[in-house]
Write an enzyme that holds these catalytic residues in place. Structure first.
Site, PDB file in Angstrom:
ATOM      1  CG  ASN A  10      15.398  -5.198  16.529  1.00  0.00           C
ATOM      2  OD1 ASN A  10      14.960  -5.423  17.652  1.00  0.00           O
ATOM      3  ND2 ASN A  10      16.526  -4.534  16.331  1.00  0.00           N
TER       4      ASN A  10
ATOM      5  CG  ASP B 229      17.395  -0.157  15.493  1.00  0.00           C
ATOM      6  OD1 ASP B 229      18.005  -1.162  15.917  1.00  0.00           O
ATOM      7  OD2 ASP B 229      16.774  -0.140  14.404  1.00  0.00           O
ATOM      8  CG  HIS B 230      21.363  -0.894  13.917  1.00  0.00           C
ATOM      9  ND1 HIS B 230      22.178  -1.990  13.815  1.00  0.00           N
ATOM     10  CD2 HIS B 230      20.109  -1.335  13.609  1.00  0.00           C
ATOM     11  CE1 HIS B 230      21.470  -3.048  13.464  1.00  0.00           C
ATOM     12  NE2 HIS B 230      20.198  -2.678  13.337  1.00  0.00           N
TER      13      HIS B 230
ATOM     14  CG  HIS C 138      19.123  -6.531  14.743  1.00  0.00           C
ATOM     15  ND1 HIS C 138      19.112  -5.159  14.619  1.00  0.00           N
ATOM     16  CD2 HIS C 138      19.457  -6.792  16.028  1.00  0.00           C
ATOM     17  CE1 HIS C 138      19.444  -4.621  15.780  1.00  0.00           C
ATOM     18  NE2 HIS C 138      19.659  -5.589  16.662  1.00  0.00           N
TER      19      HIS C 138
HETATM   20  P1  13P Z   1      13.548  -5.318   9.304  1.00  0.00           P
HETATM   21  O1  13P Z   1      14.167  -4.573   8.165  1.00  0.00           O
HETATM   22  O2  13P Z   1      13.441  -6.785   9.017  1.00  0.00           O
HETATM   23  O3  13P Z   1      12.236  -4.748   9.718  1.00  0.00           O
HETATM   24  O4  13P Z   1      14.550  -5.200  10.561  1.00  0.00           O
HETATM   25  C1  13P Z   1      14.558  -4.056  11.367  1.00  0.00           C
HETATM   26  C2  13P Z   1      15.700  -4.046  12.312  1.00  0.00           C
HETATM   27  O5  13P Z   1      16.435  -5.001  12.496  1.00  0.00           O
HETATM   28  C3  13P Z   1      15.926  -2.803  13.063  1.00  0.00           C
HETATM   29  O6  13P Z   1      17.065  -2.871  13.850  1.00  0.00           O
HETATM   30  O1  G3H Z   2      17.885  -1.517  11.160  1.00  0.00           O
HETATM   31  C1  G3H Z   2      17.522  -0.545  10.522  1.00  0.00           C
HETATM   32  C2  G3H Z   2      16.180   0.049  10.761  1.00  0.00           C
HETATM   33  O2  G3H Z   2      15.234  -0.513   9.872  1.00  0.00           O
HETATM   34  C3  G3H Z   2      16.245   1.546  10.664  1.00  0.00           C
HETATM   35  O3  G3H Z   2      16.504   1.959   9.384  1.00  0.00           O
HETATM   36  O4  G3H Z   2      18.351   3.658   9.425  1.00  0.00           O
HETATM   37  O5  G3H Z   2      16.618   3.628   7.595  1.00  0.00           O
HETATM   38  O6  G3H Z   2      16.017   4.379   9.915  1.00  0.00           O
HETATM   39  P1  G3H Z   2      16.914   3.509   9.068  1.00  0.00           P
HETATM   40 ZN    ZN Z   3      18.652  -4.003  12.984  1.00  0.00          ZN
END
Ligand code: 13P
Ligand code: G3H
Ligand code: ZN
Length: 307
Positions: free
Chosen positions: A253, A82-83, A210
């Site tokens: 997400n 993720d990201h 997201h």
């Molecule tokens: P939320 O903060 O809405 O759960 O989104 C999570 C997300 O986009 C992770 O990439």
């Molecule tokens: O998009 C972000 C996710 O909620 C993950 O968050 O970087 O705090 O693990 P984090």
């Molecule tokens: Zn995200």
């Protein structure tokens, strides 16, 4: 069974349903996601951020997913980064066994985002791994925002078409007005569904939402009733999630909802017995709360019984 993100999302794209992409930072979150998928008979995407990977260790994160995906062999599971912020981070995930990666260069100018994404696509595709990218900036749209301001932060559909065609990315996260965390909207919740439909029409690939946590009332109440503070928090309403699926979103997400549901239970146990220090007494109810929420979400998104 561990599969690529594409395998799960191409089916969702063709049949117009959404698959939850749930974040995990430990065994309790991860096993709750698998158990929910097992009960709902749903495919899943389990995702770890760079922060989560640092916290767990990349081999531990992959190892837990591999063991659980063997245990629940009938469930299609994709393990997603993720990201991812750099090519190196995406490559490390591919090397470790992730089957899907996101390169998030959305804060860079269009050409740079395209170049960085194309590089990751080339590397990941040569290893059989799917790739997600993002266009636009994740931000709530406020009531009085002008058209030009909207165009500055939200995805441009024509750019999305060019971006997908040139980068050959597998799925795209178009910014349509959501944001991460518990405070998504200042005024009334608002998403740009027209823009979403235009992106779907022009790209014709799976799309990603997201910041899709809904913060259901009962979860919020549960957190507040333990003395927790979530003043001003606002999630994506359920009707908006449904509308997003109709507009072509296939990967949804979700992290914040799981965090709030889990911690509400931890707080309950701590409040009820200040002599308690057995971790399992805190974490078992937290895990159950996540599992319940995920099953409800799978039913809402339409991924239940899609195995
Ligand atoms: P939320 O903060 O809405 O759960 O989104 C999570 C997300 O986009 C992770 O990439
Ligand atoms: O998009 C972000 C996710 O909620 C993950 O968050 O970087 O705090 O693990 P984090
Ligand atoms: Zn995200």
């Amino acid at each position: 069974m561990l599969v690529t993100g594409n395998e799960i999302l191409q089916k969702a794209h063709k049949e117009y349903y959404g698959v939850g992409a749930f974040n995990f930072v430990n065994y309790e979150m991860l096993s709750a996601i698998f158990e929910a998928a097992n009960e709902a008979n749903s495919p899943i995407i389990v995702q770890a951020s760079e922060g989560a990977i640092k916290y767990m260790g990349i081999d531990m994160a992959v190892g837990m997913v591999k063991i659980l995906s063997q245990k629940y062999a009938h469930i299609p599971v994709a393990l997603h980064l993720d990201h991812g912020t750099t090519f190196e981070s995406c490559k490390a995930a591919v090397d470790a066994g992730f089957t899907s990666v996101m390169i998030d260069a959305s804060h860079h100018p269009f050409e740079e985002n395209l170049e960085e994404t194309s590089k990751v696509v080339e590397m990941a595709h040569s290893r059989g791994v799917s790739v997600e990218a993002e266009l636009g900036r994740l931000m709530g749209i406020e009531d009085n925002i002008s058209v030009s301001e909207k165009d500055a932060v939200l995805v441009n559909p024509k750019e999305a078409e060019q971006f997908v065609r040139e980068s050959k990315v597998d799925y795209l996260a178009p910014a349509i007005g959501t944001s991460h965390g518990a405070f998504k909207f200042k005024g009334e919740p608002k998403l740009d569904f027209e823009r979403l439909q235009e992106v779907k029409k022009l790209t014709n690939i799976p799309l990603v939402l997201h910041g899709a946590s809904a913060i259901p009332e009962y979860v919020k109440d549960s957190f507040l009733s333990t003395g927790g503070d979530l003043k001003g928090s606002k999630g994506v309403p359920f009707e908006f999630l449904k509308e997003s699926i109709k507009g072509g979103i296939n990967k949804v997400n979700t992290d914040t909802d799981l965090r709030i549901a889990f911690i509400a239970e931890v707080r309950k146990v701590a409040n009820a017995d200040n002599t308690q220090f057995d971790l399992r007494k805190f974490f078992a109810p937290g895990k159950e709360a996540i599992k319940k929420l995920i099953i409800e979400r799978m039913n809402l998104l339409g991924s239940s019984n899609k195995i």
